[in-house]
Design a protein around this motif. Structure first.
Motif, PDB file in Angstrom:
ATOM      1  N   GLU A   1     -18.407  25.542 -60.982  1.00 42.32           N
ATOM      2  CA  GLU A   1     -17.905  24.696 -62.070  1.00 42.32           C
ATOM      3  C   GLU A   1     -17.319  25.564 -63.188  1.00 42.32           C
ATOM      4  O   GLU A   1     -16.259  25.266 -63.738  1.00 42.32           O
ATOM      5  CB  GLU A   1     -19.016  23.797 -62.615  1.00 42.32           C
ATOM      6  N   GLU A   2     -18.014  26.632 -63.527  1.00 40.45           N
ATOM      7  CA  GLU A   2     -17.498  27.546 -64.558  1.00 40.45           C
ATOM      8  C   GLU A   2     -16.230  28.236 -64.066  1.00 40.45           C
ATOM      9  O   GLU A   2     -15.282  28.428 -64.826  1.00 40.45           O
ATOM     10  CB  GLU A   2     -18.563  28.581 -64.931  1.00 40.45           C
ATOM     11  N   TRP A   3     -16.212  28.612 -62.793  1.00 45.22           N
ATOM     12  CA  TRP A   3     -15.031  29.227 -62.204  1.00 45.22           C
ATOM     13  C   TRP A   3     -13.827  28.306 -62.364  1.00 45.22           C
ATOM     14  O   TRP A   3     -12.759  28.739 -62.772  1.00 45.22           O
ATOM     15  CB  TRP A   3     -15.307  29.536 -60.724  1.00 45.22           C
ATOM     16  N   GLU A   4     -14.027  27.017 -62.073  1.00 47.49           N
ATOM     17  CA  GLU A   4     -12.932  26.058 -62.207  1.00 47.49           C
ATOM     18  C   GLU A   4     -12.501  25.889 -63.667  1.00 47.49           C
ATOM     19  O   GLU A   4     -11.319  25.820 -63.971  1.00 47.49           O
ATOM     20  CB  GLU A   4     -13.324  24.706 -61.615  1.00 47.49           C
ATOM     21  N   SER A   5     -13.473  25.841 -64.581  1.00 50.88           N
ATOM     22  CA  SER A   5     -13.125  25.634 -65.992  1.00 50.88           C
ATOM     23  C   SER A   5     -12.444  26.850 -66.606  1.00 50.88           C
ATOM     24  O   SER A   5     -11.738  26.718 -67.611  1.00 50.88           O
ATOM     25  CB  SER A   5     -14.373  25.259 -66.804  1.00 50.88           C
TER      26      SER A   5
ATOM     27  N   GLN B   1     -10.179  28.680 -65.066  1.00 52.57           N
ATOM     28  CA  GLN B   1      -8.852  28.888 -64.486  1.00 52.57           C
ATOM     29  C   GLN B   1      -7.780  28.585 -65.526  1.00 52.57           C
ATOM     30  O   GLN B   1      -7.942  27.689 -66.354  1.00 52.57           O
ATOM     31  CB  GLN B   1      -8.664  27.995 -63.271  1.00 52.57           C
ATOM     32  N   PRO B   2      -6.685  29.309 -65.470  1.00 57.60           N
ATOM     33  CA  PRO B   2      -5.606  29.026 -66.422  1.00 57.60           C
ATOM     34  C   PRO B   2      -4.978  27.658 -66.156  1.00 57.60           C
ATOM     35  O   PRO B   2      -4.977  27.166 -65.021  1.00 57.60           O
ATOM     36  CB  PRO B   2      -4.600  30.143 -66.157  1.00 57.60           C
ATOM     37  N   LYS B   3      -4.469  27.052 -67.206  1.00 58.00           N
ATOM     38  CA  LYS B   3      -3.800  25.754 -67.049  1.00 58.00           C
ATOM     39  C   LYS B   3      -2.551  25.900 -66.194  1.00 58.00           C
ATOM     40  O   LYS B   3      -2.253  25.048 -65.375  1.00 58.00           O
ATOM     41  CB  LYS B   3      -3.456  25.168 -68.414  1.00 58.00           C
ATOM     42  N   ASN B   4      -1.828  26.964 -66.424  1.00 57.63           N
ATOM     43  CA  ASN B   4      -0.608  27.234 -65.656  1.00 57.63           C
ATOM     44  C   ASN B   4      -0.897  28.363 -64.672  1.00 57.63           C
ATOM     45  O   ASN B   4      -0.807  29.541 -65.019  1.00 57.63           O
ATOM     46  CB  ASN B   4       0.545  27.621 -66.580  1.00 57.63           C
ATOM     47  N   LYS B   5      -1.270  27.987 -63.474  1.00 60.34           N
ATOM     48  CA  LYS B   5      -1.584  28.976 -62.444  1.00 60.34           C
ATOM     49  C   LYS B   5      -0.297  29.526 -61.842  1.00 60.34           C
ATOM     50  O   LYS B   5       0.702  28.818 -61.749  1.00 60.34           O
ATOM     51  CB  LYS B   5      -2.430  28.336 -61.347  1.00 60.34           C
ATOM     52  N   PRO B   6      -0.363  30.765 -61.396  1.00 66.29           N
ATOM     53  CA  PRO B   6       0.818  31.321 -60.725  1.00 66.29           C
ATOM     54  C   PRO B   6       1.052  30.618 -59.399  1.00 66.29           C
ATOM     55  O   PRO B   6       0.129  30.056 -58.805  1.00 66.29           O
ATOM     56  CB  PRO B   6       0.438  32.794 -60.514  1.00 66.29           C
ATOM     57  N   THR B   7       2.271  30.641 -58.954  1.00 65.20           N
ATOM     58  CA  THR B   7       2.603  30.102 -57.640  1.00 65.20           C
ATOM     59  C   THR B   7       2.944  31.279 -56.728  1.00 65.20           C
ATOM     60  O   THR B   7       3.362  32.336 -57.206  1.00 65.20           O
ATOM     61  CB  THR B   7       3.788  29.126 -57.702  1.00 65.20           C
ATOM     62  N   TYR B   8       2.745  31.089 -55.458  1.00 61.52           N
ATOM     63  CA  TYR B   8       2.944  32.160 -54.501  1.00 61.52           C
ATOM     64  C   TYR B   8       3.798  31.686 -53.336  1.00 61.52           C
ATOM     65  O   TYR B   8       3.565  30.609 -52.799  1.00 61.52           O
ATOM     66  CB  TYR B   8       1.590  32.641 -53.949  1.00 61.52           C
ATOM     67  N   HIS B   9       4.763  32.495 -52.960  1.00 66.68           N
ATOM     68  CA  HIS B   9       5.518  32.198 -51.741  1.00 66.68           C
ATOM     69  C   HIS B   9       4.604  32.384 -50.534  1.00 66.68           C
ATOM     70  O   HIS B   9       4.705  31.664 -49.552  1.00 66.68           O
ATOM     71  CB  HIS B   9       6.746  33.100 -51.618  1.00 66.68           C
ATOM     72  N   ASN B  10       3.698  33.359 -50.634  1.00 70.60           N
ATOM     73  CA  ASN B  10       2.718  33.615 -49.586  1.00 70.60           C
ATOM     74  C   ASN B  10       1.381  33.062 -50.068  1.00 70.60           C
ATOM     75  O   ASN B  10       0.718  33.655 -50.916  1.00 70.60           O
ATOM     76  CB  ASN B  10       2.623  35.119 -49.312  1.00 70.60           C
ATOM     77  N   SER B  11       0.956  31.936 -49.515  1.00 72.49           N
ATOM     78  CA  SER B  11      -0.263  31.268 -49.989  1.00 72.49           C
ATOM     79  C   SER B  11      -1.523  32.105 -49.764  1.00 72.49           C
ATOM     80  O   SER B  11      -2.543  31.871 -50.414  1.00 72.49           O
ATOM     81  CB  SER B  11      -0.414  29.901 -49.315  1.00 72.49           C
ATOM     82  N   LYS B  12      -1.465  33.105 -48.895  1.00 75.73           N
ATOM     83  CA  LYS B  12      -2.628  33.977 -48.675  1.00 75.73           C
ATOM     84  C   LYS B  12      -2.952  34.801 -49.919  1.00 75.73           C
ATOM     85  O   LYS B  12      -4.044  35.347 -50.033  1.00 75.73           O
ATOM     86  CB  LYS B  12      -2.371  34.920 -47.494  1.00 75.73           C
TER      87      LYS B  12
ATOM     88  N   ASP C   1      -3.035  33.592 -52.988  1.00 75.67           N
ATOM     89  CA  ASP C   1      -3.519  32.689 -54.026  1.00 75.67           C
ATOM     90  C   ASP C   1      -5.048  32.677 -54.086  1.00 75.67           C
ATOM     91  O   ASP C   1      -5.719  32.001 -53.308  1.00 75.67           O
ATOM     92  CB  ASP C   1      -2.985  31.281 -53.760  1.00 75.67           C
ATOM     93  N   ALA C   2      -5.612  33.444 -55.035  1.00 77.43           N
ATOM     94  CA  ALA C   2      -7.071  33.540 -55.173  1.00 77.43           C
ATOM     95  C   ALA C   2      -7.693  32.205 -55.568  1.00 77.43           C
ATOM     96  O   ALA C   2      -8.825  31.903 -55.173  1.00 77.43           O
ATOM     97  CB  ALA C   2      -7.427  34.606 -56.201  1.00 77.43           C
ATOM     98  N   TYR C   3      -6.990  31.407 -56.338  1.00 72.63           N
ATOM     99  CA  TYR C   3      -7.527  30.117 -56.762  1.00 72.63           C
ATOM    100  C   TYR C   3      -7.699  29.184 -55.567  1.00 72.63           C
ATOM    101  O   TYR C   3      -8.718  28.507 -55.425  1.00 72.63           O
ATOM    102  CB  TYR C   3      -6.633  29.478 -57.828  1.00 72.63           C
ATOM    103  N   ASN C   4      -6.703  29.144 -54.716  1.00 73.71           N
ATOM    104  CA  ASN C   4      -6.789  28.327 -53.509  1.00 73.71           C
ATOM    105  C   ASN C   4      -7.878  28.866 -52.582  1.00 73.71           C
ATOM    106  O   ASN C   4      -8.666  28.097 -52.017  1.00 73.71           O
ATOM    107  CB  ASN C   4      -5.442  28.293 -52.789  1.00 73.71           C
ATOM    108  N   TYR C   5      -7.952  30.177 -52.441  1.00 74.69           N
ATOM    109  CA  TYR C   5      -8.968  30.785 -51.580  1.00 74.69           C
ATOM    110  C   TYR C   5     -10.376  30.418 -52.052  1.00 74.69           C
ATOM    111  O   TYR C   5     -11.221  30.028 -51.258  1.00 74.69           O
ATOM    112  CB  TYR C   5      -8.799  32.309 -51.558  1.00 74.69           C
ATOM    113  N   GLY C   6     -10.615  30.527 -53.341  1.00 72.81           N
ATOM    114  CA  GLY C   6     -11.921  30.167 -53.882  1.00 72.81           C
ATOM    115  C   GLY C   6     -12.247  28.710 -53.629  1.00 72.81           C
ATOM    116  O   GLY C   6     -13.359  28.368 -53.209  1.00 72.81           O
ATOM    117  N   ALA C   7     -11.271  27.836 -53.884  1.00 66.47           N
ATOM    118  CA  ALA C   7     -11.493  26.398 -53.687  1.00 66.47           C
ATOM    119  C   ALA C   7     -11.849  26.092 -52.230  1.00 66.47           C
ATOM    120  O   ALA C   7     -12.698  25.239 -51.963  1.00 66.47           O
ATOM    121  CB  ALA C   7     -10.248  25.623 -54.107  1.00 66.47           C
TER     122      ALA C   7
END
Length: 106
Positions: A66-70, A72-83, A85-91
């Motif tokens: 929950e703290e990890w999610e809170s 996170q930056p409001k504007n997350k970076p986008t990646y052409h290579n989704s691998k 993306d640490a935010y997606n990996y964590g989720a």
């Protein structure tokens, strides 16, 4: 003649340092060993009065998901290579039962 200086700088990342190119299931023993040996390294350094710096991935400092999610930056970076993306990996791994590799607090 001047004495030399030795600088010891250690990186501490756990899964966050390799998530984009390693399978966490193949690294469980490695990360468990890391978590086991770090306190021993610190104890040894303190005993011998060795100074060292630690570079630690910020995501490790969250107490829970929950703290990890809170944090996170409001504007997350986008990646052409989704691998990459640490935010997606964590989720994707929140319910993996491997929390000990994602946070120092668990």
């Amino acid at each position: 003649m001047k004495n030399g200086t030795l600088v010891i700088s250690l990186d501490f990342e756990l899964i966050w340092g390799v998530f984009d190119h390693e399978d966490i299931d193949n690294k469980k023993e490695y990360f468990d060993n890391t978590l086991h040996v770090i306190p021993k390294i610190i104890e040894s350094f303190e005993k011998k009065e060795v100074k060292a710096t630690w570079a630690t991935v910020g995501m490790l400092f969250n107490d829970n998901w929950e703290e990890w999610e809170s944090n996170q930056p409001k504007n997350k970076p986008t990646y052409h290579n989704s691998k990459l993306d640490a935010y997606n990996y964590g989720a994707l791994h929140k319910k993996s039962g491997l929390d000990r590799f994602f946070s120092l607090q668990t």
